[in-house]
Design a protein around this motif. Structure first.
Motif, PDB file in Angstrom:
ATOM      1  N   HIS A  93      18.959  -8.149 -11.273  1.00  0.00           N
ATOM      2  CA  HIS A  93      19.905  -9.191 -10.866  1.00  0.00           C
ATOM      3  C   HIS A  93      21.341  -8.738 -11.115  1.00  0.00           C
ATOM      4  N   ILE A  94      21.553  -8.127 -12.300  1.00  0.00           N
ATOM      5  CA  ILE A  94      22.896  -7.639 -12.629  1.00  0.00           C
ATOM      6  C   ILE A  94      23.329  -6.567 -11.641  1.00  0.00           C
ATOM      7  N   LEU A  95      22.439  -5.615 -11.349  1.00  0.00           N
ATOM      8  CA  LEU A  95      22.778  -4.528 -10.433  1.00  0.00           C
ATOM      9  C   LEU A  95      23.062  -5.057  -9.035  1.00  0.00           C
ATOM     10  N   ALA A  96      22.290  -6.066  -8.615  1.00  0.00           N
ATOM     11  CA  ALA A  96      22.519  -6.642  -7.291  1.00  0.00           C
ATOM     12  C   ALA A  96      23.891  -7.294  -7.215  1.00  0.00           C
ATOM     13  N   GLU A  97      24.283  -7.961  -8.306  1.00  0.00           N
ATOM     14  CA  GLU A  97      25.602  -8.590  -8.323  1.00  0.00           C
ATOM     15  C   GLU A  97      26.704  -7.538  -8.274  1.00  0.00           C
ATOM     16  N   ILE A  98      26.498  -6.465  -9.048  1.00  0.00           N
ATOM     17  CA  ILE A  98      27.520  -5.414  -9.096  1.00  0.00           C
ATOM     18  C   ILE A  98      27.659  -4.711  -7.756  1.00  0.00           C
ATOM     19  N   THR A  99      26.520  -4.268  -7.215  1.00  0.00           N
ATOM     20  CA  THR A  99      26.574  -3.458  -6.003  1.00  0.00           C
ATOM     21  C   THR A  99      26.748  -4.293  -4.747  1.00  0.00           C
ATOM     22  N   GLY A 100      26.634  -5.605  -4.888  1.00  0.00           N
ATOM     23  CA  GLY A 100      26.807  -6.457  -3.727  1.00  0.00           C
ATOM     24  C   GLY A 100      28.247  -6.870  -3.511  1.00  0.00           C
ATOM     25  N   GLU A 101      29.121  -6.513  -4.437  1.00  0.00           N
ATOM     26  CA  GLU A 101      30.531  -6.894  -4.301  1.00  0.00           C
ATOM     27  C   GLU A 101      31.212  -6.037  -3.238  1.00  0.00           C
ATOM     28  N   ASP A 102      32.273  -6.563  -2.678  1.00  0.00           N
ATOM     29  CA  ASP A 102      33.094  -5.772  -1.762  1.00  0.00           C
ATOM     30  C   ASP A 102      34.133  -5.027  -2.571  1.00  0.00           C
ATOM     31  N   HIS A 103      34.263  -3.752  -2.312  1.00  0.00           N
ATOM     32  CA  HIS A 103      35.229  -2.904  -3.037  1.00  0.00           C
ATOM     33  C   HIS A 103      36.097  -2.204  -1.994  1.00  0.00           C
ATOM     34  N   ASP A 104      37.183  -2.851  -1.661  1.00  0.00           N
ATOM     35  CA  ASP A 104      38.049  -2.312  -0.618  1.00  0.00           C
ATOM     36  C   ASP A 104      38.701  -1.001  -1.049  1.00  0.00           C
ATOM     37  N   THR A 105      38.819  -0.818  -2.368  1.00  0.00           N
ATOM     38  CA  THR A 105      39.501   0.383  -2.853  1.00  0.00           C
ATOM     39  C   THR A 105      38.526   1.513  -3.165  1.00  0.00           C
ATOM     40  N   GLU A 106      37.244   1.310  -2.841  1.00  0.00           N
ATOM     41  CA  GLU A 106      36.265   2.337  -3.174  1.00  0.00           C
ATOM     42  C   GLU A 106      36.539   3.623  -2.390  1.00  0.00           C
ATOM     43  N   PRO A 107      36.708   4.753  -3.088  1.00  0.00           N
ATOM     44  CA  PRO A 107      36.950   6.023  -2.408  1.00  0.00           C
ATOM     45  C   PRO A 107      35.731   6.402  -1.581  1.00  0.00           C
ATOM     46  N   SER A 108      35.980   7.085  -0.490  1.00  0.00           N
ATOM     47  CA  SER A 108      34.875   7.527   0.365  1.00  0.00           C
ATOM     48  C   SER A 108      34.215   8.745  -0.251  1.00  0.00           C
ATOM     49  N   GLY A 109      32.989   9.000   0.184  1.00  0.00           N
ATOM     50  CA  GLY A 109      32.259  10.168  -0.291  1.00  0.00           C
ATOM     51  C   GLY A 109      31.229   9.783  -1.320  1.00  0.00           C
ATOM     52  N   PRO A 110      30.203  10.631  -1.485  1.00  0.00           N
ATOM     53  CA  PRO A 110      29.142  10.352  -2.457  1.00  0.00           C
ATOM     54  C   PRO A 110      29.669  10.459  -3.884  1.00  0.00           C
ATOM     55  N   PRO A 111      29.444   9.453  -4.693  1.00  0.00           N
ATOM     56  CA  PRO A 111      29.981   9.487  -6.061  1.00  0.00           C
ATOM     57  C   PRO A 111      29.255  10.482  -6.955  1.00  0.00           C
ATOM     58  N   LEU A 112      29.987  10.962  -7.939  1.00  0.00           N
ATOM     59  CA  LEU A 112      29.438  11.830  -8.973  1.00  0.00           C
ATOM     60  C   LEU A 112      29.717  11.176 -10.324  1.00  0.00           C
ATOM     61  N   ILE A 113      28.664  10.903 -11.079  1.00  0.00           N
ATOM     62  CA  ILE A 113      28.816  10.339 -12.423  1.00  0.00           C
ATOM     63  C   ILE A 113      28.373  11.384 -13.435  1.00  0.00           C
ATOM     64  N   VAL A 114      29.238  11.687 -14.380  1.00  0.00           N
ATOM     65  CA  VAL A 114      28.936  12.632 -15.455  1.00  0.00           C
ATOM     66  C   VAL A 114      29.048  11.892 -16.782  1.00  0.00           C
TER      67      VAL A 114
END
Length: 532
Positions: free
Chosen positions: A237-258
């Protein structure tokens, strides 16, 4: 009762020997904790509760006694063997608590092989050949002496039957927690008896070995499916809420998390050390979306507890009896682990750790938690004689960079790095001519910061959104500096790099718990639904 008369009344002889054993065990169990710790861990109990808890120790003593008696049919030997057995557990528990501030817990038994293979990482270099000669000499020497000097009281008629019956009675009950018909009532009794899984409180109430037995019964019987499913639904439920938001400032391209878990890293400047400079950590703090002190799961050791909390998002109490060594049953938590969720969303998942892959059962646990690839010590060509006891952070950083470069840049990726370079003991020879443990540890912090700067420079140059998390797993066991640390919270930063630079900044520090780190990354990064 004279010795000769005792042998004429074998049942009474055994009973007296067992009661003497119980008295010895009950008298010595209290020494598992130093007096100050013992008094601190005592809880208010009525006389009837204290009596009942002491009675609950007698069956465990009886089983150990029965085992020694079954292999010898000698009451004095059974007394000596059982008393020694419990006292050894008590001594080990006390030594562990004095050093790492936790008594012996049931899951420590799973670390025995690791302890023998890697004495230095447990600060147990005393387990050398002389130790084993003395220990085994006592066990086998004393046993042989009793076999020669003490007469057996096994009945002369039906000897074979009585020997077999003794072995069944002495060792059979230990198997009861493994059977479906006997496991549930044993677990219910143990949980009702314990009421808490706090190892210090229960060691005071029941002694070391009895606590280990009852905790093991709870562990063997506890089925976590319902609890895990409840937590999984909550995280979904938490992940759905997080990833369901609109992020107009999200950079394009596949993310890398380290995620970089830095071994024993804590900024000594919190404690008044003024000659320590960590410019790269300071840079990351200045550009972080979130930074500050991280809640301590365990001070001074047990890296896997912090690691598990970060990877699964679970607090220790969520793991219940598994909390002390969660990798023993990693499969129970696979569905809620972040790497597994990333992998199922099409991400690359990679774990890097320059140490023995079997340590803490990582080789079996981490693939279950969702890591497709693992780079461990055998990939580093490390020579402890020439390179020092652990792989340096700089060398680990370069291996991480090489791994990122060789991965598919069109796929989102999650890399988890667990370093080793800061681990103790901090002995002369680790850092040039330095001999003082605090000076050696401080120099290792500088080297860790240098490696962090090298990694930051590389990640900043990538043309994709990058999120770097850096944190210390626990405070060091640096007793010449502080014992214990007045504030065991370590440090963490969550920083947007690459094309994600400047997405958000936080000028004020805030405390964060390790089980919230990856959830916070996902929220700050605004990872799109298509990437999860």
């Amino acid at each position: 009762m004279t010795l000769l008369a005792a042998y004429e009344h074998p049942i009474l002889f055994v009973l007296v020997s067992y009661l003497l054993t119980c008295a010895t065990v009950l008298a010595t169990d209290r020494f598992a904790l130093p007096k100050a710790e013992f008094d601190k861990a005592k809880i208010a109990r009525s006389r009837s509760q204290t009596l009942f808890e002491n009675l609950a120790r007698l069956p465990v003593i009886a089983l150990v006694y029965a085992g020694f008696f079954a292999i010898s049919w000698r009451p004095f030997y059974a007394f000596q063997g059982t008393a020694s057995f419990f006292i050894i557990f008590t001594a080990i528990s006390r030594a562990k608590l004095v050093y790492i501030r936790e008594p012996l817990v049931f899951s420590d038994i799973a670390l025995v092989i690791d302890l023998i293979k890697h004495k230095e990482i447990f600060y147990a270099t005393f387990l050398n050949a002389i130790f084993w000669v003395v220990a085994l000499g006592y066990v086998f020497g004393a046993s042989a002496a009793y076999m020669v000097m003490e007469s057996s009281i096994v009945p002369r008629e039906g000897t074979f039957f009585w020997i077999v019956a003794g072995l069944v009675i002495g060792f059979g009950p230990w198997l009861l927690p493994l059977f479906r018909f006997s496991n549930p009532p044993l677990v219910r009794f143990s949980e009702a008896l314990l009421k808490t899984l706090d190892p210090k409180i229960n060691t005071v109430r029941f002694g070391t070995f009895t606590t280990v037995v009852y905790h093991t019964i709870v562990w063997l019987g506890r089925r976590r499916e319902d609890v895990v499913e409840e937590i999984r639904q909550g995280l979904h439920h938490i992940l759905a809420e997080i990833t369901g938001e609109d992020h107009d400032t999200e950079p394009s391209g596949p993310p890398l998390i380290v995620v970089w878990q830095s071994e024993s890293f804590i900024d000594l400047r919190h404690f008044g050390v003024t000659d320590l400079h960590l410019p790269h950590l300071d840079y990351l703090r200045a550009h972080a979306s979130q930074w500050g002190r991280m809640t301590s799961v365990f001070e001074g050791g047990y890296t896997l507890r912090t690691e598990f909390a970060v990877l699964t998002g679970l607090q220790p109490e969520d793991a219940y009896v598994d909390a002390s060594h969660p990798y023993l049953r990693a499969s129970h938590y696979a569905d809620i682990a972040w790497p597994k969720r990333f992998m199922e969303g099409g991400w690359l998942t990679h774990f890097l750790h320059p140490y023995d892959r079997t340590f803490f059962l990582r080789d079996k646990a981490l693939p279950l938690l969702g890591f497709q690839d693992m780079t461990m010590l055998d990939a580093f060509g490390h020579n402890p004689v020439t390179d020092g006891p652990y792989v340096s952070d700089r060398k680990l950083t370069q291996r991480l960079i090489d791994t990122i470069q060789s991965s598919d840049p069109q796929r989102p990726a999650f890399f988890f790095v667990a370093s080793m370079a800061n681990h103790g003991p901090w002995e002369p020879g680790r850092c040039g001519a330095l001999t003082d443990p605090v000076d050696i540890y401080t120099e290792l912090l500088r080297k860790a910061d240098d490696a962090l700067g090298h990694l930051t420079t590389y990640l900043n140059g990538l043309k994709r959104p990058v999120w770097l998390v850096f944190y210390g797993d626990h405070a060091p066991l640096l007793k010449s500096f502080a014992n214990p640390f007045p504030d065991p919270r370590t440090d963490y930063v969550i920083v947007p790099l690459g094309s994600a630079q400047g997405m958000s900044k936080s000028h004020a520090s805030s405390e964060e718990a390790p089980w919230n780190l990856i959830k916070t990354i996902v929220r700050l990064a605004g990872v799109s639904r298509s990437n999860t």
